[in-house]
Design a protein around this motif. Structure first.
Motif, PDB file in Angstrom:
ATOM      1  N   TYR A 148       4.593  40.893 107.277  1.00  0.00           N
ATOM      2  CA  TYR A 148       3.157  40.647 107.149  1.00  0.00           C
ATOM      3  C   TYR A 148       2.483  41.544 106.122  1.00  0.00           C
ATOM      4  N   ARG A 260      -3.299  44.131 109.734  1.00  0.00           N
ATOM      5  CA  ARG A 260      -4.713  43.801 109.568  1.00  0.00           C
ATOM      6  C   ARG A 260      -4.944  42.340 109.192  1.00  0.00           C
ATOM      7  N   SER A 261      -3.886  41.586 108.927  1.00  0.00           N
ATOM      8  CA  SER A 261      -4.029  40.192 108.552  1.00  0.00           C
ATOM      9  C   SER A 261      -4.640  39.384 109.691  1.00  0.00           C
ATOM     10  N   VAL A 262      -5.465  38.385 109.344  1.00  0.00           N
ATOM     11  CA  VAL A 262      -6.047  37.516 110.369  1.00  0.00           C
ATOM     12  C   VAL A 262      -5.132  36.341 110.680  1.00  0.00           C
ATOM     13  N   LEU A 263      -4.032  36.185 109.978  1.00  0.00           N
ATOM     14  CA  LEU A 263      -3.087  35.100 110.216  1.00  0.00           C
ATOM     15  C   LEU A 263      -1.755  35.642 110.695  1.00  0.00           C
TER      16      LEU A 263
END
Length: 263
Positions: A148, A260-263
């Motif tokens: 990620y 920290r990714s939203v996906l």
């Protein structure tokens, strides 16, 4: 909740320490017969003895270098001969060498490809005929949060394990109608020997203490702490179970909100 795992058979790679050992222990607690494998026979025997004493589960030890295809073939054949079936495959390897993108050597790249890409394909390839014959199975790949976002000195981890994500997605399409589910777990900031080694190297590079480095890693998570290997192993048990019957081809993070990714 009954996870429907009693008397089923699991193979766990890298099982003598860290995340692999935690997975083997939790699956044994759920009543599974567990095949534990890793390079170090002494560490493996001790881990297996501890798990047998704690859970009363049937545990088979297999020592060998799983970077070698012939060793993987022997592992799967031994497990199938001993127990007559393979229900769950937890593919967990030691991780690639620490390296940056700009200076990784040919030897480091070669090791990373064997250990953190081909290992997963070989484990699945050998186990799948047994799972297809029984029309059921679970393949669970233990990867890393590097799929990620980058982590310093772990460039080879991200590069090779992204390949596993793509491989697992294709595989899930190919075997889903055979009753076999394929998923990945991406751990981050879990207190294992591997994680401590990475953090120790990073602390040395930055000129700070290991304790300070661990504090900084904890602060990066949403929950404000380093996780425990069993927190990943609990997810492995769920994905191994009959309760996960509509989950396949996905990658799930166990990272306390580190990524920290939203996906």
């Amino acid at each position: 909740m009954d996870l429907e795992l009693k008397n089923k058979v699991a193979i766990v790679g890298g099982a003598s320490k860290g995340l692999g050992r935690a997975c083997a222990e939790v699956l044994a607690e759920e009543g599974m017969k567990v095949v534990m494998c890793s390079r170090s026979r002494a560490d493996l025997d001790q881990a297996a003895a501890d798990i047998r004493a704690k859970t009363k589960a049937e545990v088979l030890v297999f020592a060998g270098d799983l970077e070698k295809n012939e060793v993987i073939q022997k592992l799967i054949a031994t497990a199938a001969e001993k127990f007559g079936r393979i229900d769950v495959l937890v593919s967990n390897s030691g991780g690639p060498p620490l390296a940056k993108s700009i200076d990784a050597t040919e030897e480091q790249w070669a090791t990373a490809v064997q250990r953190s890409l081909l290992f997963f394909a070989r484990m699945a390839r050998e186990a799948l005929p047994h799972m297809r014959a029984q029309k059921s199975g679970r393949i669970i790949n233990i990867l890393a949060s590097t799929v990620y976002q980058p982590i310093p000195n772990l460039a080879l981890s991200g590069a090779t394990r992204m390949g596993v994500v793509a491989f697992a997605k294709s595989l899930s399409d190919e075997v889903g109608r055979d009753g076999i589910l394929v998923n990945n777990i991406a751990p981050g900031s879990l207190l294992s020997e591997r994680m401590l080694g990475n953090v120790t190297a990073r602390a040395k590079e930055l000129g700070i203490s290991l304790e300070k480095m661990l504090e900084e890693r904890a602060k990066e998570t949403a929950v404000g702490r380093i996780g425990e290997p069993r927190e990943l192993a609990n997810l492995v048990a769920f994905l191994a179970s009959g309760k996960s019957s509509y989950i396949t081809g996905t990658t799930i993070r166990v990272d306390g909100g580190l990524v920290r990714s939203v996906l």
